[in-house]
Design an enzyme around this catalytic site. Sequence first.
Site, PDB file in Angstrom:
ATOM      1  N   THR A 242     -79.322   5.827  36.662  1.00  0.00           N
ATOM      2  CA  THR A 242     -78.321   6.622  37.380  1.00  0.00           C
ATOM      3  C   THR A 242     -77.030   6.817  36.594  1.00  0.00           C
ATOM      4  O   THR A 242     -76.172   7.579  37.015  1.00  0.00           O
ATOM      5  CB  THR A 242     -77.997   5.976  38.739  1.00  0.00           C
ATOM      6  OG1 THR A 242     -77.728   4.583  38.546  1.00  0.00           O
ATOM      7  CG2 THR A 242     -79.162   6.125  39.712  1.00  0.00           C
ATOM      8  N   SER A 243     -76.867   6.129  35.468  1.00  0.00           N
ATOM      9  CA  SER A 243     -75.700   6.374  34.621  1.00  0.00           C
ATOM     10  C   SER A 243     -76.000   5.857  33.223  1.00  0.00           C
ATOM     11  O   SER A 243     -76.803   4.934  33.044  1.00  0.00           O
ATOM     12  CB  SER A 243     -74.451   5.679  35.179  1.00  0.00           C
ATOM     13  OG  SER A 243     -73.293   6.064  34.429  1.00  0.00           O
TER      14      SER A 243
END
Length: 379
Positions: free
Chosen positions: A89-90
């Site tokens: 997610t990042s």
Amino acid sequence: MTNSDDWKAHAAALIDQLAEQGIATDPAWRQVVATVPRHVFVPTFYSDDDPPQLLTADDRRWLDLAYSDDTLVTQRKEHPDQPGFAWSTSSSTRPSLMLRMLHILNVHDGMNVLEIGTGTGYNAALLSERLGSARVTTVDIDPELTDAARVRLAQAGYTPTVAPHDGPQGYPPRAPYDRIIATVATEQVPRPWVEQTHPGGLILADIRPRGMTWAGALARLTVADDGTASGPLISCTWGFMSTRPDVARPGTPDMVPIDATTVHTRTSEIGSDALRTPGLSLLIWQRLPGINAFPGPDSTQITTPDGSWAKATKTAPAKIEHGGPADIWTQVEQAHKWWTDHGHPDVESFGLTVSPNEQRLWYQAPDAESWPAPDSPTT
């Protein structure tokens, strides 16, 4: 930071590598990359091991990887509807892509820049080193990320505006901007980005489908006085993670329930290799918005939001199985015919115009031929 200057040698080696690849062509950006300590922004990240391991400064690989030309995944989250599997997610994107985009952005002293997708904060640090912190704003939907990035930026000596905010909405409190750069992917260029950019300003957006990410491109759009934005597409086979619909949900494709109780079978002169052909894959996406693709060793299945699906073997003559409301492989075939009739154009033969009422893909020039709309579905 580390207690030694070892990172400086690593940063210098990284920028030398990027210069040799022809990516770091601007001396000012070379100096920026050599100055900003990337390791400060990636105190932990996941290895490529199976399963991934969380690396820290205690690992002998950490510093080398922190200054490699690799994307470093820094956050993973489970999808609430898919327990037991963690999605990335990042990340800190590979420096070659970040630097390529910063060159394309064409910033000058005195410009105000909005970054969509703070992530680790490293890209905001590069912009702050070049323009000054007061000229840089960066937003991310995840407060966990913006809080950590703000601390790391301060540790490195930078104080840009960092705000938890839904990226597609831009950031009105600091608008208007001379440049907007998106380090997350969207399927369309959000209207607020155009509205928050000065006429004559640039938007550099990563546009790509959630379910067929290799079909995307970078869009370099110039904003006009009439509120439109238009410009060329730039080839970028692998871009950024897609925007999240909310903090808790990764930006993953929406799963579509399909009905496979009735299966139709036919042959086609177009196999599933078409889905990965540069230029052509872009056109397939435009004909089938919301497409998901599920590659297998010998075939690929695609789905669309209405529940239509098709499965095609790789090469022609291909076996096609399809079901649902429409035979969506006909759209792949029609896209291939247009692409072949026009000389197999690549991604950079196309551009995008964003107006208040539509987003229009065009071929060769903004006032020239538009990519034709899909024909009526074939059942």
